[in-house]
Design a protein around this motif. Structure first.
Motif, PDB file in Angstrom:
ATOM      1  N   ASP B 177       0.810  -1.226   0.000  1.00 22.89           N
ATOM      2  CA  ASP B 177       0.000   0.000   0.000  1.00 22.89           C
ATOM      3  C   ASP B 177       0.839   1.270   0.000  1.00 22.89           C
ATOM      4  OD1 ASP B 177      -2.278  -1.501  -0.045  1.00 22.89           O
ATOM      5  OD2 ASP B 177      -2.560  -1.494   2.137  1.00 22.89           O
ATOM      6  N   PHE B 178       2.146   1.138   0.151  1.00 21.30           N
ATOM      7  CA  PHE B 178       2.971   2.322   0.303  1.00 21.30           C
ATOM      8  C   PHE B 178       3.134   3.173  -0.967  1.00 21.30           C
ATOM      9  CE2 PHE B 178       6.871   4.754   0.389  1.00 21.30           C
ATOM     10  CZ  PHE B 178       6.745   5.460   1.587  1.00 21.30           C
ATOM     11  N   PRO B 179       3.547   2.586  -2.108  1.00 17.77           N
ATOM     12  CA  PRO B 179       3.817   3.440  -3.275  1.00 17.77           C
ATOM     13  C   PRO B 179       2.535   4.105  -3.776  1.00 17.77           C
ATOM     14  CG  PRO B 179       4.583   1.180  -3.658  1.00 17.77           C
ATOM     15  CD  PRO B 179       3.735   1.158  -2.430  1.00 17.77           C
ATOM     16  N   SER B 180       2.636   5.373  -4.121  1.00 17.70           N
ATOM     17  CA  SER B 180       1.443   6.073  -4.599  1.00 17.70           C
ATOM     18  C   SER B 180       1.266   5.870  -6.093  1.00 17.70           C
ATOM     19  CB  SER B 180       1.552   7.559  -4.265  1.00 17.70           C
ATOM     20  OG  SER B 180       2.787   8.049  -4.746  1.00 17.70           O
ATOM     21  N   GLU B 181       2.335   5.482  -6.784  1.00 13.91           N
ATOM     22  CA  GLU B 181       2.167   5.190  -8.210  1.00 13.91           C
ATOM     23  C   GLU B 181       2.998   3.983  -8.630  1.00 13.91           C
ATOM     24  OE1 GLU B 181       5.465   8.358  -9.921  1.00 13.91           O
ATOM     25  OE2 GLU B 181       3.324   8.927  -9.897  1.00 13.91           O
ATOM     26  N   LYS B 182       2.606   3.440  -9.793  1.00 13.98           N
ATOM     27  CA  LYS B 182       3.308   2.264 -10.294  1.00 13.98           C
ATOM     28  C   LYS B 182       4.463   2.697 -11.203  1.00 13.98           C
ATOM     29  CE  LYS B 182      -0.967  -0.351 -10.286  1.00 13.98           C
ATOM     30  NZ  LYS B 182      -2.032  -0.954 -11.108  1.00 13.98           N
ATOM     31  N   SER B 183       5.476   1.815 -11.309  1.00 19.23           N
ATOM     32  CA  SER B 183       6.489   2.056 -12.347  1.00 19.23           C
ATOM     33  C   SER B 183       7.009   0.707 -12.809  1.00 19.23           C
ATOM     34  CB  SER B 183       7.619   2.925 -11.816  1.00 19.23           C
ATOM     35  OG  SER B 183       8.168   2.374 -10.661  1.00 19.23           O
ATOM     36  N   PHE B 184       7.530   0.668 -14.001  1.00 17.83           N
ATOM     37  CA  PHE B 184       7.985  -0.584 -14.609  1.00 17.83           C
ATOM     38  C   PHE B 184       6.880  -1.649 -14.631  1.00 17.83           C
ATOM     39  CE2 PHE B 184      11.805   1.304 -12.597  1.00 17.83           C
ATOM     40  CZ  PHE B 184      12.453   1.649 -13.768  1.00 17.83           C
ATOM     41  N   VAL B 185       5.701  -1.229 -15.006  1.00 21.35           N
ATOM     42  CA  VAL B 185       4.591  -2.184 -15.044  1.00 21.35           C
ATOM     43  C   VAL B 185       4.835  -3.193 -16.172  1.00 21.35           C
ATOM     44  CG1 VAL B 185       2.123  -2.462 -15.450  1.00 21.35           C
ATOM     45  CG2 VAL B 185       2.979  -0.543 -14.083  1.00 21.35           C
ATOM     46  N   LEU B 186       4.774  -4.451 -15.815  1.00 13.96           N
ATOM     47  CA  LEU B 186       5.026  -5.512 -16.794  1.00 13.96           C
ATOM     48  C   LEU B 186       3.808  -5.746 -17.669  1.00 13.96           C
ATOM     49  CD1 LEU B 186       6.908  -7.931 -14.455  1.00 13.96           C
ATOM     50  CD2 LEU B 186       7.733  -7.313 -16.740  1.00 13.96           C
ATOM     51  N   GLY B 187       4.069  -6.012 -18.935  1.00 12.68           N
ATOM     52  CA  GLY B 187       2.990  -6.369 -19.837  1.00 12.68           C
ATOM     53  C   GLY B 187       2.415  -7.725 -19.451  1.00 12.68           C
ATOM     54  N   PRO B 188       1.295  -8.097 -20.066  1.00  8.84           N
ATOM     55  CA  PRO B 188       0.689  -9.389 -19.706  1.00  8.84           C
ATOM     56  C   PRO B 188       1.609 -10.545 -20.099  1.00  8.84           C
ATOM     57  CG  PRO B 188      -0.409  -8.425 -21.616  1.00  8.84           C
ATOM     58  CD  PRO B 188       0.554  -7.399 -21.117  1.00  8.84           C
ATOM     59  N   SER B 189       1.592 -11.603 -19.295  1.00  6.14           N
ATOM     60  CA  SER B 189       2.422 -12.763 -19.612  1.00  6.14           C
ATOM     61  C   SER B 189       1.728 -13.583 -20.682  1.00  6.14           C
ATOM     62  CB  SER B 189       2.620 -13.614 -18.365  1.00  6.14           C
ATOM     63  OG  SER B 189       1.410 -14.273 -18.062  1.00  6.14           O
ATOM     64  N   LYS B 190       2.542 -14.404 -21.369  1.00  6.05           N
ATOM     65  CA  LYS B 190       1.938 -15.264 -22.389  1.00  6.05           C
ATOM     66  C   LYS B 190       1.827 -16.658 -21.809  1.00  6.05           C
ATOM     67  CE  LYS B 190       3.744 -12.167 -25.747  1.00  6.05           C
ATOM     68  NZ  LYS B 190       4.969 -11.429 -25.671  1.00  6.05           N
ATOM     69  N   LYS B 191       1.077 -16.728 -20.732  1.00  9.50           N
ATOM     70  CA  LYS B 191       1.020 -17.991 -19.987  1.00  9.50           C
ATOM     71  C   LYS B 191       0.582 -19.142 -20.870  1.00  9.50           C
ATOM     72  CE  LYS B 191      -0.628 -20.226 -15.882  1.00  9.50           C
ATOM     73  NZ  LYS B 191      -1.102 -20.111 -14.521  1.00  9.50           N
ATOM     74  N   LYS B 192       1.439 -20.154 -20.924  1.00  7.66           N
ATOM     75  CA  LYS B 192       1.097 -21.329 -21.710  1.00  7.66           C
ATOM     76  C   LYS B 192       0.914 -22.533 -20.816  1.00  7.66           C
ATOM     77  CE  LYS B 192       3.580 -19.814 -25.780  1.00  7.66           C
ATOM     78  NZ  LYS B 192       5.012 -19.662 -25.913  1.00  7.66           N
ATOM     79  N   GLU B 193       1.874 -22.694 -19.908  1.00  5.21           N
ATOM     80  CA  GLU B 193       1.789 -23.882 -19.046  1.00  5.21           C
ATOM     81  C   GLU B 193       2.332 -23.549 -17.671  1.00  5.21           C
ATOM     82  OE1 GLU B 193       4.399 -27.016 -20.364  1.00  5.21           O
ATOM     83  OE2 GLU B 193       5.559 -25.623 -21.550  1.00  5.21           O
ATOM     84  N   ARG B 194       2.115 -24.499 -16.761  1.00  4.13           N
ATOM     85  CA  ARG B 194       2.540 -24.299 -15.377  1.00  4.13           C
ATOM     86  C   ARG B 194       4.070 -24.192 -15.300  1.00  4.13           C
ATOM     87  NH1 ARG B 194       0.354 -26.307 -10.028  1.00  4.13           N
ATOM     88  NH2 ARG B 194       2.117 -27.219  -8.926  1.00  4.13           N
ATOM     89  N   LEU B 195       4.547 -23.095 -14.686  1.00  5.12           N
ATOM     90  CA  LEU B 195       5.984 -22.908 -14.542  1.00  5.12           C
ATOM     91  C   LEU B 195       6.414 -23.187 -13.112  1.00  5.12           C
ATOM     92  CD1 LEU B 195       6.527 -19.521 -16.456  1.00  5.12           C
ATOM     93  CD2 LEU B 195       7.111 -21.808 -17.265  1.00  5.12           C
ATOM     94  N   LEU B 196       7.572 -23.813 -12.979  1.00  2.74           N
ATOM     95  CA  LEU B 196       8.158 -24.032 -11.659  1.00  2.74           C
ATOM     96  C   LEU B 196       9.358 -23.112 -11.513  1.00  2.74           C
ATOM     97  CD1 LEU B 196       8.171 -27.941 -11.571  1.00  2.74           C
ATOM     98  CD2 LEU B 196       6.391 -26.389 -10.715  1.00  2.74           C
ATOM     99  N   VAL B 197       9.773 -22.883 -10.279  1.00  2.00           N
ATOM    100  CA  VAL B 197      11.006 -22.143 -10.030  1.00  2.00           C
ATOM    101  C   VAL B 197      11.949 -23.072  -9.278  1.00  2.00           C
ATOM    102  CG1 VAL B 197      12.074 -20.170  -8.876  1.00  2.00           C
ATOM    103  CG2 VAL B 197       9.826 -19.927  -9.954  1.00  2.00           C
TER     104      VAL B 197
END
Lengths: 284, 570
Positions: B177-197
């Motif tokens: 809740d702290f930042p009053s504005e966004k920056s470096f907003v990422l575009g939508p992902s091209k989700k195809k399948e379940r990703l693991l990390v």
């Protein structure tokens, strides 16, 4: 099923030990003990080290691994964890087990695997023509200690007891029957069993002869009741040298403490994973 | 934005590493491709630690140098990373650590002071949780819904109890809740399948257990410790034994004992630990025991820089061991290969009854990467090679474990306890049954039997991979984890109109000399790219093909290549 006899555990090769070597007595006692336990050629595994003792590898007809110098205990522990139903016995020497493999000895004792190690203890490195071994008594003259060994010897028994071995004994290569009975008891013990075997080296040790030992050895009547008393007995050396079992204790073995071994030996388990989805979920 | 690079720095013990993992998962669960690399000194408390996370809408191959968002949890984190900032980068810091002004930076950065300590102080006395505030702030800036972060936090702290989960969620929300504005907003992902990390060591671990690993003896050492954790955690449910040996000498000898006894076994270590294993490697070589060695390279010589990366052990593992015996060396180039080449390693070890190396490094092992779950869950073929069967008839009752009557040098093996399979695994030179021999003819035949496998292996060895334009003016040559930064550098060069190509070796030994000669000899400009000071792959190529690669880009300061660096060095 063919019966197991000391002879059926012999190969067709003739030993190359020096005539009169203490290794002959140990070789005979081992085959006698294994035959008494009905452990046949296909039923067990012997892990040998490198040294005169290790040459026994070619004269016992049983599954064998001749490890690198000093490495018998890790190799044996790996094999035992994979097949804990398999009897595994180790033939090692004072240099192999207490010099090159000293760290492995302490840690094997601490883990208490169900293994039995027989230490051929002759105070010298025979195969390299007679240098002092870790058990050489101070003052003992050898090719590497012309003025007499300056260091104090390692005591295999106190080291084994202090490190956590659950069966600690001493035998004498000149007493085949007594040694065979001791070896049998050691193999039967569930846990890490250490048997220090006094073994005359007829070529490089003119001091500790059969006669020298015979004049001094005597058999312990009872097993000392605790570690402190066992250590006291284990430190007795000189005019009188005790033989027999110094310490015995029942404790869970290394294999008992592996939950994977609760059911079958690892070698008999399937290689596939049942719940792969569950396994991978932790990375989501 | 289609790619954002975020860096957080602070002292060890601040939860820096965990925040990197949580940020990765927050985005990978929504289909973004992520990667995190860590950088930390060899100590437990204090020092300067940082982790860098790259999040992108499309797949990418390595970390990049330019940082969009720098989160500093202490004074040093601003000062040490100032130069990695670009025009427009955002610096997030606690004003209590320093009163930076925009003019204090070379580039035109934006500053976002966040009173981390004050925010945390409202909920708990434990200042460690500043990283959780930072996560909240970051997720808000990047324009992702809080629910994505909260599900990751819940999973992360579940084991520690509801209280801990609740506290972390509250603090993360305060940050969000702290930042009053966004920056470096990422575009939508091209989700195809379940990703693991997953990190490299864990991928090796998954490969190993999928290949049927039953025994591992591993002495702790950076950078393979995550493999120990993985195997130890799963020993019970996967029914395998992980044993912590007293030293690496014991480790490799235990693993060889386990292999002879009949299961798939492995060790893992780094250069110093492997130095202790060298004797045992030779033992595995002479008794022809299958064995997999995960050799995670780090900076040497000696203790070196234990927590930093290098590719300094290629020539070491090729030549390690007294005497001559065959081996196989595979070097994963990315997270997918860390898994798949480990599976291959176990099959090759059994098929050829030789030690097989999976040559990894700190960068691959300890970095986390997103990877489609399908890459780890496909079917796995298990080939245990030539095995003795109790039914098979043996002439005169003797089983010839080391039979010379085999054209490929590979003779069937039995396991102790098998009826009529009796043999001796002898570290001395031995005859066909395994008895010691010093006979000239037997010694020669036995040595040739083992070395014949090198010829047989060739049919399994895969050719180098080629990426890029056949009309390229520059051809990079590389091995192992250097591939990622080179691929990214090639993208940067392509954007400038430069055509480049990569010839990459993952299957290094036996060296694919014929393929390499065919590929390399027509090329006019070859550039060898390696993370070592001497160009070890270039030496190997010279040795086996005669081709001399004159141009080299070598880096050996302990840090992985950045794609930008490779471009600059051309």
């Amino acid at each position: 099923m063919s019966t197991v006899t000391p002879d059926s555990l012999k190969t067709n090769f003739l030993p190359t030990w020096c005539p009169g070597c203490g290794d002959f007595g140990i070789w005979m006692a081992l085959r006698d003990a294994l035959a008494n336990l009905r452990i046949g050629s296909d039923d067990g595994l012997i892990v040998y080290g490198i040294g005169c003792h290790g040459n026994m590898h070619d004269w016992v007809n049983m599954y064998a691994i001749r490890a690198l110098h000093g490495r018998t205990l890790p190799v044996a522990q790996g094999a035992k964890l994979v097949n804990h139903k398999l009897p595994v016995v180790i033939i090692s020497g004072d240099g192999d087990c207490l010099g090159e493999g000293g760290n492995h000895f302490i840690h094997a004792a601490k883990r208490n695997p169900d293994l039995t190690v027989f230490i051929h203890n002759n105070e010298v490195y025979g195969l390299t023509t007679g240098q002092a071994s870790p058990t050489a008594q101070a003052g003992f003259k050898t090719k590497s200690t012309p003025e007499g060994a300056v260091d104090e010897p390692v005591n295999p028994l106190t080291l084994a007891i202090a490190s956590g071995a659950t069966f600690v004994a001493r035998g004498f290569a000149g007493d085949m029957q007594g040694l065979s009975a001791l070896m049998k008891t050691a193999i039967e013990h569930k846990g890490f069993s250490v048997v220090d075997i006094l073994q005359p080296c007829v070529t490089f040790d003119k001091v500790h002869t059969y006669q020298w030992y015979r004049q001094r050895v005597y058999k312990l009547e009872t097993i000392p009741e605790n570690k402190i008393k066992a250590l006291e007995k284990a430190m007795e050396w000189g005019d009188r040298i005790p033989l027999g079992v110094f310490y015995k204790e029942n404790k869970p073995t290394s294999e008992d403490r592996e939950s994977a071994l609760a059911d079958k030996p690892l070698v008999d388990l399937p290689l596939t994973i049942e719940n792969l989805e569950g396994l991978l979920n932790e990375f989501y | 934005m289609d790619s954002v690079t975020w860096k957080i720095g602070g002292e060890a013990g601040f939860g820096i590493m965990a925040s990197g993992t949580m940020l990765c998962r927050t985005f990978s669960r929504a289909g973004y491709h992520v990667m995190a690399t860590n950088d930390y000194p060899s100590l437990i408390r204090g020092g300067h630690n940082f982790i860098t996370v790259r999040i992108a809408t499309e797949e990418f191959a390595s970390m990049n140098r330019d940082v969009h968002i720098l989160v500093a949890l202490n004074y040093e984190s601003v000062e040490k990373h100032k130069e990695e900032l670009m025009d427009g980068s955002l610096v997030i810091f606690d004003p209590k650590d320093g009163e930076w002004k925009e003019g204090d930076f070379q580039k035109k950065v934006k500053l976002l002071p966040v009173p981390f300590r004050e925010i945390v102080g409202k909920f708990t006395a434990d200042p460690v949780m500043r990283n959780t505030v930072a996560l909240g702030v970051t997720v808000a800036l990047l324009g992702a819904p809080f629910e994505r972060l909260s599900s990751v936090i819940t999973d992360q702290f579940k084991k520690k109890g509801e209280e801990v989960v609740k506290q972390n969620l509250t603090i993360a929300k305060a940050g969000y809740d702290f930042p009053s504005e966004k920056s470096f907003v990422l575009g939508p992902s091209k989700k195809k399948e379940r990703l693991l990390v997953i990190n490299g060591s864990e991928a090796v671990g998954v490969g190993a257990v999928r290949a049927g690993l039953k025994f591992a003896a591993i002495y702790p050492m950076t950078p393979i410790n995550a493999l120990i954790t993985f195997l130890a955690d799963h020993a019970k449910n996967l029914k395998l034994v992980y044993k912590q040996p007293e030293d690496e000498i014991a480790g490799i000898n235990m693993a060889v004992g386990a292999s002879i006894a009949g299961v798939r076994s492995m060790v893992a270590t780094s250069g110093g630990g492997f130095a202790l294993m060298v004797e045992g490697l030779s033992f595995a070589g002479v008794v022809e025991a299958p064995l997999v060695i995960d050799m995670g390279m780090r900076v040497g010589p000696a203790t070196g820089m234990p927590t930093y990366t290098e590719q300094g052990e290629l020539q070491f593992v090729i030549h390690a061991g007294h005497g001559e015996f065959p081996r196989i060396i595979l070097a994963p180039s990315d997270i997918g290969e860390a898994y798949s080449l480990t599976v291959d390693a176990f099959n090759l070890a059994d098929r050829y009854q030789v030690p097989v190396f999976v040559l990894t490094d700190k960068y691959l092992n300890e970095s986390q990467w997103s990877l489609p779950q399908s890459a780890l869950s496909g079917s796995v073929e298990i080939d245990r090679g030539k095995l003795f069967s109790s039914d098979s008839k043996n002439s005169n009752g003797e089983f010839k474990r080391y039979s010379l009557d085999v054209s490929d040098g590979i003779s069937p093996r039995s396991f102790p306890g098998m009826k009529k399979g009796l043999y001796h695994a002898d570290s001395y030179e031995h005859d066909e049954v395994g008895h010691v021999t010093e006979d000239t003819s037997m010694r020669t035949k036995m040595s040739l039997k083992r070395l014949k496998k090198l010829e047989a292996m060739k049919k399994d060895m895969k050719a180098p991979k080629i990426v890029g334009d056949s009309e390229a003016e520059i051809t990079f040559v590389s091995w192992g984890s250097s591939k990622g930064p080179i691929l990214e550098a090639m993208k940067l060069l392509a954007a400038k109109g430069k055509k480049t190509r990569l010839i990459h070796f993952s299957w290094l030994f036996p060296f694919p000399a014929e393929e390499a000669t065919k590929l390399l000899s027509p090329v006019t400009r070859l550039i060898d790219v390696e993370q070592n000071a001497t160009g070890q792959l270039a030496s190997l190529i010279r040795e086996h093909t005669g081709i001399l690669i004159k141009e080299k880009i070598l880096k050996f300061d302990g840090r992985p290549f950045y794609p930008e660096e490779i471009v600059e060095k051309l």
